[in-house]
Design a protein around this motif. Structure first.
Motif, short mmCIF file in Angstrom:
data_model
loop_
_atom_site.label_atom_id
_atom_site.label_comp_id
_atom_site.label_asym_id
_atom_site.label_seq_id
_atom_site.Cartn_x
_atom_site.Cartn_y
_atom_site.Cartn_z
N GLY A 89 -0.23 17.06 -3.57
CA GLY A 89 -0.93 17.48 -4.70
C GLY A 89 -1.54 16.59 -5.29
N ALA A 90 -0.26 14.90 -4.75
CA ALA A 90 -0.62 14.23 -5.99
C ALA A 90 -2.26 13.72 -5.66
CB ALA A 90 0.39 13.24 -5.30
N VAL A 91 -2.34 12.50 -6.39
CA VAL A 91 -3.58 11.24 -5.94
C VAL A 91 -3.36 10.65 -6.11
CG1 VAL A 91 -5.68 11.07 -7.10
CG2 VAL A 91 -5.48 12.81 -7.19
N VAL A 92 -3.43 9.36 -5.62
CA VAL A 92 -2.42 8.24 -5.26
C VAL A 92 -3.41 6.88 -5.22
CG1 VAL A 92 -0.79 6.92 -4.07
CG2 VAL A 92 -0.67 9.28 -3.94
N PRO A 93 -3.25 6.12 -6.22
CA PRO A 93 -4.12 5.13 -6.81
C PRO A 93 -4.17 4.14 -5.11
CG PRO A 93 -2.90 5.65 -8.46
CD PRO A 93 -2.66 6.22 -7.68
N PRO A 94 -5.67 3.88 -5.14
CA PRO A 94 -5.48 3.22 -3.71
C PRO A 94 -5.27 1.58 -3.78
CG PRO A 94 -8.17 3.54 -4.94
CD PRO A 94 -7.12 4.34 -5.71
N GLY A 95 -3.99 1.93 -2.74
CA GLY A 95 -3.46 0.74 -2.79
C GLY A 95 -2.10 0.54 -3.22
N PHE A 96 -1.60 1.58 -3.82
CA PHE A 96 -0.09 2.75 -3.99
C PHE A 96 0.50 2.36 -2.97
CE2 PHE A 96 -1.46 0.91 -8.44
CZ PHE A 96 -0.94 1.32 -9.22
N LEU A 97 1.05 1.60 -2.50
CA LEU A 97 1.90 1.93 -0.80
C LEU A 97 2.90 3.36 -1.30
CD1 LEU A 97 1.82 -1.98 0.35
CD2 LEU A 97 0.61 0.70 1.40
N LEU A 98 3.54 3.31 -2.27
CA LEU A 98 5.19 3.41 -2.54
C LEU A 98 4.76 4.73 -2.05
CD1 LEU A 98 6.24 1.42 -5.43
CD2 LEU A 98 6.65 1.34 -3.16
N SER A 99 3.94 5.36 -2.79
CA SER A 99 3.42 6.53 -2.57
C SER A 99 2.88 7.38 -1.27
CB SER A 99 2.69 7.73 -4.48
OG SER A 99 3.60 6.56 -5.05
N ALA A 232 -12.72 -10.00 1.43
CA ALA A 232 -14.22 -10.33 1.99
C ALA A 232 -14.03 -10.18 3.76
CB ALA A 232 -13.51 -11.55 2.45
N SER A 233 -12.71 -9.32 4.23
CA SER A 233 -13.16 -9.18 6.08
C SER A 233 -13.40 -7.72 6.28
CB SER A 233 -11.84 -9.46 6.51
OG SER A 233 -11.14 -9.35 6.32
N GLY A 234 -13.14 -7.01 4.71
CA GLY A 234 -13.19 -5.20 5.37
C GLY A 234 -11.94 -4.65 5.56
N GLU A 235 -11.05 -5.68 5.98
CA GLU A 235 -9.93 -5.05 6.06
C GLU A 235 -8.60 -3.99 4.83
OE1 GLU A 235 -7.24 -7.64 9.25
OE2 GLU A 235 -8.66 -9.38 7.96
N LEU A 236 -9.04 -4.25 3.79
CA LEU A 236 -8.66 -3.96 2.35
C LEU A 236 -10.05 -4.06 1.75
CD1 LEU A 236 -5.65 -5.68 1.14
CD2 LEU A 236 -5.94 -3.55 2.24
N THR A 237 -10.42 -2.52 1.08
CA THR A 237 -11.47 -2.16 0.17
C THR A 237 -11.11 -3.10 -1.47
OG1 THR A 237 -10.49 -0.49 -0.39
CG2 THR A 237 -11.99 -0.34 1.61
N ALA A 238 -12.46 -3.55 -1.88
CA ALA A 238 -12.04 -3.84 -3.53
C ALA A 238 -10.88 -3.29 -3.73
CB ALA A 238 -13.28 -4.26 -3.98
N GLU A 239 -10.55 -2.31 -3.58
CA GLU A 239 -10.23 -1.17 -4.40
C GLU A 239 -8.71 -0.99 -4.06
OE1 GLU A 239 -12.42 0.31 -3.05
OE2 GLU A 239 -14.43 -0.01 -4.81
N GLU A 240 -8.52 -1.34 -3.14
CA GLU A 240 -7.17 -1.80 -2.76
C GLU A 240 -6.66 -2.74 -2.60
OE1 GLU A 240 -7.58 1.32 2.02
OE2 GLU A 240 -8.63 -0.86 1.67
N ALA A 241 -7.89 -3.65 -2.79
CA ALA A 241 -6.80 -4.26 -2.86
C ALA A 241 -6.69 -5.32 -4.57
CB ALA A 241 -8.10 -6.41 -3.13
N SER A 242 -7.11 -4.65 -5.54
CA SER A 242 -6.92 -4.65 -6.92
C SER A 242 -5.54 -3.72 -7.17
CB SER A 242 -7.77 -4.80 -7.52
OG SER A 242 -8.97 -5.44 -7.45
N GLY A 243 -5.47 -2.38 -6.57
CA GLY A 243 -4.52 -1.62 -6.37
C GLY A 243 -3.29 -2.04 -5.74
N PHE A 244 -3.13 -2.74 -4.88
CA PHE A 244 -1.99 -3.58 -4.13
C PHE A 244 -1.72 -4.49 -5.54
CE2 PHE A 244 -0.19 -6.09 -2.05
CZ PHE A 244 0.99 -5.76 -1.07
N ALA A 245 -2.32 -5.27 -5.98
CA ALA A 245 -2.25 -6.72 -6.56
C ALA A 245 -1.22 -6.04 -7.88
CB ALA A 245 -3.33 -7.48 -7.31
N ALA A 246 -1.74 -5.29 -8.68
CA ALA A 246 -1.38 -4.32 -9.60
C ALA A 246 -0.59 -3.50 -9.06
CB ALA A 246 -2.47 -3.33 -10.26
#
Length: 419
Positions: A89-99, A232-246
């Protein structure tokens, strides 16, 4: 799939409740929320490995399944199809690979690994060494002090900020955001509807988005530029790239801060190891053994996707499991005389960074940073001991995902002619 970790039609018993076990007189029943146990859990770990390798503990209405032996812990970590990382039932933020689990996790990890490479991290070695020297020199000049606040915490934040292209003077703001984000993410992962304040998360990911914008034309092989190109290439969405960096920022400083504190605390009680740090590859060997012997992360959480058997006990679908990697690392069957610190060990396959598909991507950075810290200490310190005038305070609270120190007072004697 092994006999000990598989779906089965044979009805196995549930693990015993911690409170039903015949604990020795000097040990209270294991409870992951007990502050005293969180401060010093190793005696409990040792008894559980020998007598009750899988137990149920914590909230009696929704107990946690606690696993303590190396073979069982690593078998579960390798079996990502049954032992899930995403809470029900969890909502995982984009890019948060751990979960995240398959299919999202393999795709995102493959993309993120193109950015967070050993080579991209290695580029920052001179800058990391410079930051370490600057902050450690303050400790030397003061003859010690409360080193978690004076050295370990500000250093690791500065390093991860530098890695992500964030000016060091902005790192305090970044830390404030990530502290608030921890509560926000915890609410999302628990699947609690509403009530989650996303202001800090929006602020941090927006800031990182601007950092990635600034790096969009760079051809450098570093973490920020690599993420910008993947976006930029679309391999990661903007949300995924920022979320992973966070995520890198959030995970990249707390555990390394605690690991640094664990090393300093150990050296203060065992200064005989200081000369070892000055030997060839001594700092790397010391660090690898410290990761086994006293890691900052003590447990990893998983959720059982289907009825299974582990360690001879039944784990029902939906069960919340805590895999005690710190206990596994001291299992004598995998590491003979596991409660003894020995950097000369030949078996380096400990579980401090996890096992299997979710093994920590940041291990390269943690190893580089703390090795450089230890090399600096070895090159500059002749003696180190606890400072009795400064309270040493253990980190407690929650279900002890991490174990370490909030405060650590040290007295430090420099080597002669150190500048």
């Amino acid at each position: 799939m092994s006999e000990e970790n598989q779906k089965t039609d044979v009805v196995a018993a549930l693990p015993p409740l911690s409170t039903d076990l015949d604990w020795p007189d000097d040990l209270t029943p294991f409870d992951p929320f007990d502050v005293g146990i969180q401060t010093s859990p190793y005696a409990h770990y040792r008894w559980m490995r020998a007598n009750a390798p899988v137990i149920r503990a914590g909230n009696s209405d929704a107990p946690l399944y606690i696993v303590s032996r190396f073979a069982d812990v690593t078998a579960a970590l390798r079996n990502a199809a049954v032992f899930l990382s995403q809470p029900p039932g969890a909502v995982v933020p984009p890019g948060f690979l751990l979960s995240l689990d398959a299919p999202d996790h393999p795709r995102l990890r493959q993309m993120a690994s193109k950015a967070f490479t050993p080579r991209a991290v290695q580029e920052f070695t001179p800058r990391i060494a410079e930051l370490i020297a600057k902050r450690w020199n303050v400790v030397l000049q003061n003859g010690g002090g409360e080193v978690m606040g004076l050295f370990a915490s500000p250093l690791t934040i500065s390093v991860i900020s530098t890695l992500l292209g964030v000016p060091v003077e902005h790192s305090a703001q970044m830390r404030d955001w990530t502290t608030k984000i921890l509560d926000y993410v915890a609410i999302l992962l628990r699947g609690v509807p509403g009530g989650a304040d996303d202001a800090a998360y929006v602020a941090l990911t927006s800031y990182i988005g601007n950092v990635l914008d600034a790096a969009s034309d760079s051809q450098a092989d570093n973490v920020v530029s690599n993420l910008a190109r993947l976006r930029a290439s679309g391999e990661l969405t903007a949300e995924e790239a920022s979320g992973f960096a966070a995520l890198i920022f959030m995970a990249g400083h707390e555990t390394t801060t605690l690991l640094t504190g664990n090393c300093l605390d150990f050296l203060s009680h065992n200064p005989v190891w200081l000369p070892f740090l000055r030997t060839e590859k001594g700092a790397a060997a010391f660090l690898n053994e410290m990761l086994r012997y006293r890691p900052p992360v003590h447990r990893l959480s998983r959720f059982v996707g289907e009825d299974t058997v582990l360690g001879g006990y039944r784990l029902p679908a939906g069960a919340s499991v805590r895999l005690l990697v710190a206990s596994a690392n001291r299992d004598d069957t995998a590491f003979p005389d596991g409660d003894t610190f020995d950097p000369a060990r030949s078996n380096a396959a400990h579980a401090a960074f996890g096992y299997g598909p979710h093994m920590c991507m940041g291990s390269w950075l943690a190893r580089l940073e703390v090795r450089l810290i230890l090399e600096r200490i070895g090159a500059t310190v002749s003696d180190m001991k606890p400072d009795p005038t400064i309270e040493t305070e253990a980190l407690t609270g929650g279900a002890f995902a991490t174990v370490g120190l909030k405060n650590l007072g040290l007295s430090v004697t420099p080597l002669r002619n150190v500048t």
